[in-house]
Scaffold this motif. Structure first.
Motif, short mmCIF file in Angstrom:
data_model
loop_
_atom_site.label_atom_id
_atom_site.label_comp_id
_atom_site.label_asym_id
_atom_site.label_seq_id
_atom_site.Cartn_x
_atom_site.Cartn_y
_atom_site.Cartn_z
N GLY A 82 7.98 4.17 12.09
CA GLY A 82 9.19 4.81 11.68
C GLY A 82 9.69 3.92 10.74
O GLY A 82 10.47 4.25 9.69
N LEU A 83 9.72 2.64 11.02
CA LEU A 83 10.35 1.58 9.90
C LEU A 83 9.74 1.82 8.43
O LEU A 83 10.35 1.87 7.65
CB LEU A 83 10.12 0.14 10.22
CG LEU A 83 10.83 -0.99 9.66
CD1 LEU A 83 12.10 -0.81 9.39
CD2 LEU A 83 10.43 -2.61 9.94
N ILE A 84 8.47 1.84 8.72
CA ILE A 84 7.56 1.95 7.30
C ILE A 84 7.97 3.12 6.66
O ILE A 84 8.33 3.34 5.47
CB ILE A 84 6.08 1.95 7.42
CG1 ILE A 84 5.57 0.58 8.22
CG2 ILE A 84 5.24 2.37 6.37
CD1 ILE A 84 5.52 -0.52 7.14
N PHE A 85 7.76 4.47 7.22
CA PHE A 85 8.27 5.80 6.81
C PHE A 85 9.55 6.01 6.36
O PHE A 85 10.14 6.59 5.31
CB PHE A 85 7.97 6.70 7.90
CG PHE A 85 6.59 7.27 8.12
CD1 PHE A 85 5.60 7.21 7.14
CD2 PHE A 85 5.85 7.20 9.64
CE1 PHE A 85 4.09 7.47 7.50
CE2 PHE A 85 4.51 7.47 9.68
CZ PHE A 85 3.67 7.67 8.48
N GLY A 86 10.62 5.13 7.12
CA GLY A 86 11.83 5.24 6.72
C GLY A 86 12.17 4.48 5.53
O GLY A 86 13.08 5.14 4.45
N LEU A 87 11.37 3.34 5.04
CA LEU A 87 11.74 2.63 3.80
C LEU A 87 10.77 3.23 2.66
O LEU A 87 11.57 3.65 1.54
CB LEU A 87 11.14 1.50 3.88
CG LEU A 87 11.77 0.48 4.96
CD1 LEU A 87 11.31 -0.97 5.25
CD2 LEU A 87 13.24 0.00 4.38
N MET A 88 9.78 4.22 3.04
CA MET A 88 9.11 4.85 2.22
C MET A 88 9.65 6.07 1.68
O MET A 88 10.11 6.49 0.66
CB MET A 88 7.75 5.38 2.90
CG MET A 88 6.40 4.38 2.73
SD MET A 88 4.89 5.09 3.50
CE MET A 88 4.84 6.59 2.23
N LEU A 104 0.95 -1.22 0.25
CA LEU A 104 0.13 0.04 -0.09
C LEU A 104 1.02 1.01 -0.03
O LEU A 104 0.47 2.29 -0.67
CB LEU A 104 -1.02 -0.05 1.20
CG LEU A 104 -2.10 -1.05 1.19
CD1 LEU A 104 -2.83 -1.13 2.47
CD2 LEU A 104 -3.36 -0.74 0.17
N ALA A 105 1.87 1.22 0.75
CA ALA A 105 2.89 2.40 0.77
C ALA A 105 3.55 2.84 -0.66
O ALA A 105 3.72 3.72 -1.09
CB ALA A 105 3.90 1.84 1.92
N ALA A 106 4.03 1.35 -1.32
CA ALA A 106 4.59 1.49 -2.63
C ALA A 106 3.39 2.20 -3.65
O ALA A 106 3.50 3.03 -4.49
CB ALA A 106 4.96 0.09 -3.13
N LEU A 128 -6.05 3.12 4.27
CA LEU A 128 -5.84 1.73 4.65
C LEU A 128 -4.50 1.40 5.35
O LEU A 128 -4.62 0.44 6.24
CB LEU A 128 -6.23 0.85 3.27
CG LEU A 128 -6.33 -0.45 3.45
CD1 LEU A 128 -7.45 -1.06 4.26
CD2 LEU A 128 -6.51 -1.11 1.92
N ARG A 129 -3.38 1.76 4.74
CA ARG A 129 -2.32 1.29 5.18
C ARG A 129 -2.11 1.86 6.84
O ARG A 129 -1.81 1.18 7.79
CB ARG A 129 -1.08 2.13 4.55
CG ARG A 129 0.28 2.02 5.32
CD ARG A 129 1.67 2.44 4.32
NE ARG A 129 1.20 3.82 3.88
CZ ARG A 129 1.51 4.89 4.78
NH1 ARG A 129 1.96 4.73 6.09
NH2 ARG A 129 1.22 6.21 4.44
#
Length: 595
Positions: free
Chosen positions: A150-156, A41-43, A92-93
């Motif tokens: 933080g992990l999600i936002f960092g990878l995003m 979803l982030a992608a 949704l994410r």
């Protein structure tokens, strides 16, 4: 409770802290498919974002430049649809993120609590309560925020930076290269920030535990503080620790603010360079006006990820130091555990024959052993009093029977079986304990009483209350369902002791350990309790720690403990006649009571 050296460890290296965080990856595994859905979803939302600048370029270089209103509406509709798609995927994410985050935190907290329950009493003697509370609350919150946010936002952010840089270089190579090169100073700032922030973060988290400890101790000891008029002193103590927390937090914030300002300055300075260079390129017709607008729009997409980089690094470092603090507890191995071949025992078949065979015991932080070779037998149904001067090891000796501590050498047997060969859960149904300093919980009287035997009937509860002379509970506002305050402070000391005694009696153990449970009772009530206990102890093996002479009346025999050894064993009369030290101990105890 005294502080332990493990409460204030040296701030960990980044590698060590990262290892601590990595070791918690097992809590991510149950949610890996939902985490994968979050990344997809982030992608998807990122792709929707990246398509918008191209649409803007198409609008400016197409319908706007040529006055084609029909084409303008069509492209505008596409941009609107991309915005809606981005909004839906983000919603949704974040919905999934919130559920996963809270679930992981709950799992970690449950396991941490369960692990602390397995640790021996010595661990809890050394660790400050506030430090454990901080690890179970704020530290787990820091880990949860990083793993789920933080992990999600960092990878995003990393994905957006790479994708945007590639797109920028395809639109204008040299300007795109300038933007990509801005990653070099950003990397240097981020590295220095992470190196300094992890130390400051650990110091703040440790100090939060100190403040929590003082607040917890003040709440529990409020009566003592008020009685001695020490509120101003305790306030100063709290203020000192709170000010230390304030200063450390300000220092941590200063480290963050300096870095965050650079995280904002670098992309904005780069944007200024791009605007000047892009304008020159448009003037030289090497870049269209729509291309410049798309280029700037893409570059603006980098501003938030770069500015958020400071928060992500801070969040990651806090999570790593929090994981290191939680790991301190998880890596403390339970020392009192069931042996591989340990078996449960049938309480109904237990006779209660207790033997101490060359028992030695030494606390971890003491240079000398407390018990130096105890040999003692307590016959089934016998009541044995343990006498000795203060600090002779009486409480330690009886605490070994239910395995609150494990002996250093020798063995203790019940009915011929080493207590270490009996499962701990089973052993503590055979052995019941009442302490001098009773612990009651913030729950109903009935729940406190049935803590060791949940299936007890009302008749059995009332019988135990009668033995302990605790019938006062029926006069409480809601009787047995009355909720008593934390530590039972709404009750008197004698009332708390009688409830703790009733709780131990209710278990109907084969072996009853009483660590002077009558010390807070008046003489009249003590006599009534002793009479009732005498009937209950018939058929029950009992070890009673004697802190005052009147309690000896319950005993069939007395063992005198001196210098870590059994100095004499006999009846009260025999010891008075043959052992001067015994008479001296009783005399000293009597003087302490009357004083």
């Amino acid at each position: 409770m005294t502080s332990d050296s493990t409460d204030k460890l040296e701030p960990p290296s980044r590698r060590h802290a990262l290892t601590s965080l990595w070791q918690l990856r097992s809590y991510v595994r149950p949610y890996r498919f939902r985490m994968l859905a979050m990344f997809i979803l982030a992608a998807a939302s990122t792709v929707a974002q990246l398509l918008v600048p191209g649409m803007i370029q198409a609008v400016i270089d197409g319908p706007v430049k040529h006055g084609n209103l029909a084409g303008l509406w069509l492209l505008g509709l596409v941009i609107a649809l991309l915005g809606i798609a981005e909004g839906l995927t983000v919603w949704l994410r974040r919905f999934i993120q919130a559920k996963v985050a809270l679930s992981m935190e709950a799992d970690m907290r449950t396991d941490l609590y369960a692990h602390m329950q397995k640790l021996h009493a010595g661990f809890h003697d050394r660790w400050q309560t506030g430090q454990l509370l901080a690890r179970a609350t704020s530290d787990l919150g820091s880990i949860r925020r990083f793993l789920a946010w933080g992990l999600i936002f960092g990878l995003m952010s990393l994905g957006i930076y790479v994708a945007v840089s590639v797109q920028l270089m395809t639109k204008h190579f040299w300007l795109g290269l300038v933007v990509a090169a801005s990653a070099i100073p950003l990397f240097i700032v981020a590295r220095n920030f992470a190196r300094n922030f992890i130390v400051a973060s650990r110091e703040v988290q440790d100090q939060q535990g100190e403040v929590a400890t003082i607040a917890e101790q003040a709440a529990q000891g409020i009566r003592v503080i008020k009685a001695f008029g020490r509120a101003p002193h305790m306030q100063r103590q709290f203020d000192d620790e709170a000010m230390k927390l304030h200063d450390l937090s300000v220092r941590k914030l200063m480290i963050a603010s300096r870095s965050w300002s650079l995280f904002s300055l670098i992309p904005n300075a780069t944007l200024a360079v791009v605007l000047v260079g892009g304008s020159i390129a448009v003037a030289n017709e090497t870049l269209s006006l729509g291309g410049l607008a798309a280029f700037v729009t893409l570059q603006l997409m980098l501003v938030w990820p770069i500015e958020a980089l400071g928060w992500i690094i801070a969040n990651g470092n806090e999570a790593m130091t929090a994981a290191d603090r939680v790991r301190d507890v998880f890596e403390t191995e339970p020392t009192i555990v069931d042996r591989p071949d340990a078996k449960p025992v049938d309480r109904s078949k237990s006779r209660g024959l207790v033997r101490f065979e060359n028992v030695r015991f030494q606390y971890e932080d003491t240079p000398e052993p407390v018990l130096k070779g105890i040999d003692l037998e307590v016959r089934p149904g016998e009541t044995l009093a343990i006498a000795g001067v203060t600090g002779s090891g009486k409480t330690t000796l009886v605490s070994l029977v239910p395995r609150l501590y494990d002996l250093t050498e020798g063995r203790i047997t019940i009915d011929g079986t080493d207590i270490r060969d009996i499962t701990i859960q089973s052993l503590r149904t055979v052995v019941s304990t009442a302490f001098e300093d009773p612990t009651l919980f913030s729950m109903s009287v009935r729940e406190n009483l049935t803590l060791g035997r949940a299936e007890a009937t009302d008749d059995e509860v009332n019988e135990a209350l009668s033995v302990a002379q605790a019938d006062f509970v029926h006069d409480l506002p809601f009787g047995l369902d009355t909720r008593i305050g934390e530590q039972g402070l709404s009750l008197s000391g004698g009332q708390r002791q009688r409830l703790a005694l009733a709780r131990a009696v209710l278990v109907k153990p084969a072996v009853l350990v009483l660590d002077d449970p009558l010390s807070a009772l008046d003489v009249h009530t003590e006599e009534l309790v002793e009479r009732a206990l005498a009937s209950v102890l018939t058929g029950t093996t009992a070890l009673i720690v004697v802190h005052r002479p009147s309690t000896v009346a319950l005993a069939d025999r007395v063992a005198l403990l001196a210098d870590g050894r059994i100095a004499a064993v006999g009846t009260h009369s025999e010891l008075l006649e043959s052992t001067p030290d015994y008479a001296a101990v009783l005399s000293a105890e009597s003087e302490e009571v009357t004083a």
